[in-house]
Design a protein around this motif. Structure first.
Motif, short mmCIF file in Angstrom:
data_model
loop_
_atom_site.label_atom_id
_atom_site.label_comp_id
_atom_site.label_asym_id
_atom_site.label_seq_id
_atom_site.Cartn_x
_atom_site.Cartn_y
_atom_site.Cartn_z
N ARG A 15 5.51 3.61 -2.92
CA ARG A 15 5.04 3.03 -4.19
C ARG A 15 6.20 2.33 -4.91
N ARG A 16 7.37 3.02 -4.93
CA ARG A 16 8.53 2.42 -5.61
C ARG A 16 8.95 1.12 -4.92
N ALA A 17 8.92 1.13 -3.58
CA ALA A 17 9.32 -0.07 -2.84
C ALA A 17 8.39 -1.24 -3.18
N LEU A 18 7.13 -0.95 -3.39
CA LEU A 18 6.17 -2.03 -3.73
C LEU A 18 6.44 -2.53 -5.15
N VAL A 25 0.69 -1.93 -8.58
CA VAL A 25 -0.15 -1.24 -7.61
C VAL A 25 -0.90 -0.08 -8.26
N ARG A 26 -2.07 0.15 -7.69
CA ARG A 26 -2.94 1.22 -8.19
C ARG A 26 -3.44 2.00 -6.98
N PRO A 27 -3.28 3.33 -6.98
CA PRO A 27 -3.79 4.09 -5.82
C PRO A 27 -5.31 4.02 -5.76
N LEU A 28 -5.84 3.89 -4.56
CA LEU A 28 -7.30 3.79 -4.42
C LEU A 28 -7.96 5.16 -4.29
N GLN A 29 -7.18 6.20 -4.02
CA GLN A 29 -7.78 7.52 -3.89
C GLN A 29 -7.40 8.36 -5.10
N GLU A 30 -8.23 9.31 -5.42
CA GLU A 30 -7.93 10.23 -6.52
C GLU A 30 -6.75 11.10 -6.09
N PRO A 31 -5.90 11.53 -7.07
CA PRO A 31 -4.77 12.39 -6.71
C PRO A 31 -5.27 13.65 -5.98
N GLY A 32 -4.55 14.01 -4.93
CA GLY A 32 -4.89 15.24 -4.21
C GLY A 32 -5.98 15.06 -3.16
N SER A 33 -6.56 13.85 -3.04
CA SER A 33 -7.61 13.65 -2.02
C SER A 33 -6.99 13.69 -0.63
N SER A 34 -7.82 14.15 0.33
CA SER A 34 -7.33 14.06 1.70
C SER A 34 -7.60 12.62 2.18
N GLY A 35 -7.22 12.31 3.38
CA GLY A 35 -7.48 10.97 3.92
C GLY A 35 -6.30 10.04 3.69
N ARG A 36 -6.47 8.82 4.17
CA ARG A 36 -5.36 7.86 4.11
C ARG A 36 -5.10 7.39 2.69
N VAL A 37 -3.81 7.18 2.39
CA VAL A 37 -3.45 6.71 1.05
C VAL A 37 -3.40 5.18 1.07
N GLN A 38 -4.00 4.58 0.05
CA GLN A 38 -3.99 3.12 -0.03
C GLN A 38 -3.65 2.69 -1.45
N PHE A 39 -2.94 1.58 -1.55
CA PHE A 39 -2.65 0.99 -2.86
C PHE A 39 -3.34 -0.36 -2.95
N GLU A 42 -2.70 -5.34 -7.66
CA GLU A 42 -3.49 -5.97 -8.73
C GLU A 42 -3.21 -7.47 -8.80
N GLU A 43 -4.19 -8.19 -9.31
CA GLU A 43 -4.03 -9.63 -9.56
C GLU A 43 -2.86 -9.86 -10.51
N GLY A 44 -2.15 -10.96 -10.33
CA GLY A 44 -1.03 -11.26 -11.23
C GLY A 44 0.29 -10.67 -10.75
N SER A 45 0.26 -9.94 -9.64
CA SER A 45 1.51 -9.42 -9.07
C SER A 45 2.32 -10.57 -8.49
N ALA A 46 3.59 -10.30 -8.21
CA ALA A 46 4.43 -11.31 -7.55
C ALA A 46 3.83 -11.65 -6.19
N SER A 47 4.15 -12.84 -5.70
CA SER A 47 3.61 -13.21 -4.40
C SER A 47 4.63 -12.82 -3.33
N VAL A 48 4.28 -11.83 -2.55
CA VAL A 48 5.19 -11.32 -1.52
C VAL A 48 4.47 -11.46 -0.18
#
Ligand code: PEP
Ligand code: MN
Length: 337
Positions: A15-18, A25-39, A42-48
């Motif tokens: 997350r920090r690297a992003l 960035v916004r996590p797509l899963q609720e905290p503590g959920s099992s499964g893959r983590v995704q970020f 958001e619109e307006g971020s730098a273009s990388v």
């Protein structure tokens, strides 16, 4: 853009690297959920460039472009449950899930499972808890039926799919089932969708009887955001003005989900048609439309079924459908898409 992390990733470090690269960035899963983590970026971020993000330690994949239903879109197209691959790809054969509407007794489910097992059907369905329109109708044998269903499936080496009708039923259902069914009447029940996601089992999400595709996809987002490892969509017919069939099987939605969204779609012609004589042709149409599988109701004595007798296939009818699906498998258009 969606950044998916691998299992070994240190989430906070990624997350920090992003963020250091100018991304919000916004996590797509609720905290503590099992499964893959995704970020979600958001619109307006730098273009990388996506390659730079893929190079970050712990990042498994980067999906670019505008993303509606980001968690659904990030699902792999196929799901594997006990060695059975399900999805809209040529390596996944059409799956048949079958069984009675309701689990009526230990003997009944055992007899049906034996018959289906011999046909090579890999998923046994059956309602232990029933969501019925009328309170006076049979409501299911509950916890006892869950045990009968599991035992019958185990004897045949089959997987189980059964419905949780409320948050309260979710725990006992999740303990025995391989796939948690969320019924049509509950597609909008967000506490249940969240709880289903949290239970950690894949979810079979039936379409609400008057739900738009957008609502259905968002219901899947609820399950995925709370940790569901996968969501399979089940088209079971929608309500219309015409009472000639119980519901209208919306194969256009199946095509859209399978071919455009690349999702695993299971079609349930039993609840759509409401009458057994229409089911076989609807099965073939569903597979041609891109369905990854079929959900079928069957009974050894449909005239005495405690629920949905008119749509329950006789033993010989389901055998004929299973045989025809096997024979015709290679002809379906889904295999060349
Ligand atoms: C069922 O699968 O038995 C059922 C009740 O289905 P639906 O939720 O689609 O009506
Ligand atoms: Mn039913």
């Amino acid at each position: 853009m969606i950044v998916t992390l691998n299992d070994a990733a240190e989430i906070e470090t990624v997350r920090r690297a992003l963020v250091e690269r100018g991304l919000w960035v916004r996590p797509l899963q609720e905290p503590g959920s099992s499964g893959r983590v995704q970020f979600l970026v958001e619109e307006g971020s730098a273009s990388v460039p996506a390659e730079d993000l893929r190079a970050i330690r712990g990042v498994e994949a980067v999906a670019t472009g505008e993303v509606c239903y980001p968690r659904v879109r990030a699902q792999p197209p196929t799901v594997e449950i006990h060695g059975v691959r399900i999805g809209p790809t040529p390596d996944a054969a059409p799956l048949i899930m079958a069984g009675p509407c309701s689990v009526e007794s230990k003997e009944q489910i055992r007899a049906i499972a034996t018959r289906l097992g011999r046909l090579g059907v890999r998923f046994l369905r059956g309602g232990a808890y029933k969501a019925r329109t009328r309170p006076d109708s049979f409501q299911g044998h509950g916890a006892a039926a869950l045990g009968w269903l599991r035992d019958a499936a185990d004897e045949q080496g089959m997987s189980v799919v059964t419905e949780a009708v409320g948050v309260e039923e979710l725990e006992p259902v999740a303990e025995v089932t391989d796939l948690v069914q969320i019924g049509s009447r509950n597609m909008h029940n967000t506490p249940l969708l969240k709880a289903a996601g949290r239970c950690g089992k894949p979810v079979l999400l039936k379409r609400g009887m008057a739900a738009t595709l957008d609502e259905w996809l968002h219901a899947a987002e609820y399950c995925l955001s709370h940790g569901a490892p996968a969501v399979l969509f089940c088209e079971r017919g929608i309500r219309s003005f015409d009472p000639s069939t119980r519901n209208v099987l919306d194969l256009g939605a199946a095509v859209l989900l399978a071919h455009v969204y690349r999702q695993p779609v299971i079609v349930d012609p039993s609840h759509a048609a409401g009458r057994r004589d229409l089911i076989a042709p609807l099965c073939y149409a569903a597979l041609a439309a891109g369905a990854a599988g079929l959900m079928l109701e069957t009974h050894d004595d449909p005239g005495r079924a405690l629920s949905d007798g008119p749509q329950a296939l006789h033993a010989d009818e389901i055998a004929a459908i299973v045989g025809a699906v096997r024979r015709a498998e290679s002809r379906y258009s889904r295999r060349s898409s």
